[in-house]
Design a protein around this motif. Structure first.
Motif, short mmCIF file in Angstrom:
data_model
loop_
_atom_site.label_atom_id
_atom_site.label_comp_id
_atom_site.label_asym_id
_atom_site.label_seq_id
_atom_site.Cartn_x
_atom_site.Cartn_y
_atom_site.Cartn_z
N ILE A 1 55.67 15.56 -40.87
CA ILE A 1 55.73 14.18 -41.37
C ILE A 1 55.97 14.28 -42.87
N TYR A 2 57.05 13.67 -43.33
CA TYR A 2 57.34 13.61 -44.75
C TYR A 2 57.29 12.15 -45.18
N GLY A 3 56.63 11.88 -46.30
CA GLY A 3 56.54 10.49 -46.71
C GLY A 3 56.40 10.29 -48.20
N LEU B 1 52.10 17.88 -43.00
CA LEU B 1 52.06 16.53 -43.58
C LEU B 1 52.33 16.66 -45.07
N VAL B 2 53.47 16.14 -45.51
CA VAL B 2 53.86 16.20 -46.91
C VAL B 2 53.96 14.78 -47.45
N LEU B 3 53.15 14.48 -48.46
CA LEU B 3 53.08 13.12 -48.97
C LEU B 3 53.29 13.08 -50.47
N MET B 4 54.01 12.06 -50.90
CA MET B 4 54.19 11.77 -52.32
C MET B 4 53.66 10.36 -52.58
N SER B 5 52.75 10.26 -53.53
CA SER B 5 52.13 8.98 -53.82
C SER B 5 51.30 9.10 -55.09
N ALA C 1 67.01 9.19 -44.64
CA ALA C 1 65.73 9.02 -45.35
C ALA C 1 65.29 10.34 -45.99
N LYS C 2 65.44 11.45 -45.26
CA LYS C 2 65.06 12.76 -45.82
C LYS C 2 65.91 13.10 -47.04
N GLU C 3 67.18 12.73 -47.01
CA GLU C 3 68.05 12.98 -48.15
C GLU C 3 67.61 12.18 -49.37
N GLY D 1 57.13 2.21 -49.06
CA GLY D 1 57.79 3.50 -49.03
C GLY D 1 58.33 3.83 -47.66
N MET D 2 58.44 5.12 -47.40
CA MET D 2 59.02 5.54 -46.11
C MET D 2 58.34 6.80 -45.61
N LEU D 3 58.36 6.96 -44.28
CA LEU D 3 57.79 8.14 -43.62
C LEU D 3 58.77 8.60 -42.56
N VAL D 4 58.99 9.92 -42.49
CA VAL D 4 59.91 10.50 -41.52
C VAL D 4 59.13 11.46 -40.62
#
Length: 234
Positions: free
Chosen positions: A128-130, A150-154, A215-217, A183-186
């Motif tokens: 999960i990338y977000g 789980l990779v998160l940016m916030s 979204a990942k890009e 935001g977004m989550l993939v």
């Protein structure tokens, strides 16, 4: 011969095209004569001619059998009618396959947003990338259910247990974003949630790998920038 190749493009076999052009050039012929002119093996001539007769391009009569092609304008008319029939069929049927492949995007509101987030989080197997402006407690509780990378940016990514966290450092902006979780989550590079959570909650949800890739890009350059910044600060 160019004409033979063109006839093959309209569904004739190589032998059929060669036999038909031979008949058009020579007129009425026996199977033996067709074989000599066209180069079709004698053992195959009758099968080829029976096929052309059944398709309506050649007439057969007499004993021993003689064969005669229709006039060229009649042959062209038959081919044209059949091509048009095929085109009409394609026009009718092809869109059915196209519509089956349209990537569906749905919009969810209110509690359904968190339900969908929970569903995607629990079903994620790989990653999960977000990127979210601020992770509210209800979103945090769901993300902590993840059993994958789980990779998160916030602004407060580090508060999420077991997350690989990358935080924005401008604290003055964090106060402005506490009321929002945008935001977004993939999920597994297949599913995507674009979330807008403030006074009202809305999400655009997709299960299209193409949209997930898009979204990942968008996420990757920001992630690499934060990683580089953390490395330089150490």
């Amino acid at each position: 011969m160019k004409l033979v190749n063109k006839l093959k493009a309209f569904g004739f076999s190589d032998y059929e095209a060669r036999a038909l052009t031979a008949l058009l050039s020579q007129g009425e012929m026996s199977a033996k004569e067709i074989s000599l002119i066209s180069g079709i093996p004698r053992t195959s001539v009758y099968d080829v001619m029976d096929s052309l007769v059944s398709k309506g391009f050649v007439e057969a009569y007499g004993k021993p059998r003689k064969f005669k092609a229709l006039q060229s304008d009649e042959i062209i008319k038959i081919i044209s009618e059949r091509v048009n029939q095929d085109l009409e069929f394609i026009k009718k049927e092809l869109p059915k396959f196209e519509s089956a492949k349209i990537e569906e995007v749905r919009v969810y509101r209110g509690d359904l947003v968190l339900e969908k987030l929970k569903e995607f989080t629990e079903s994620a197997k790989e990653s999960i990338y977000g990127m979210l402006s601020y992770i509210h407690d209800d979103v945090k509780a769901i993300l902590e259910m993840a059993r994958c990378k789980l990779v998160l940016m916030s602004f407060n990514a580090s508060t999420v247990r077991n997350a690989e966290a990358y935080e924005f450092t401008r604290k003055e902006l964090m106060e402005e974003h506490k009321d929002y979780c945008n935001g977004m989550l993939v999920f597994d590079d297949i599913k995507t949630i674009f979330m807008f959570k403030g006074e009202n909650v809305l999400a655009i949800v997709s299960e299209s790998p193409v949209i997930a890739m898009f979204a990942k890009e968008m996420l990757n350059p920001l992630l690499e920038s934060l990683k580089k910044k953390i490395k330089n600060e150490r």
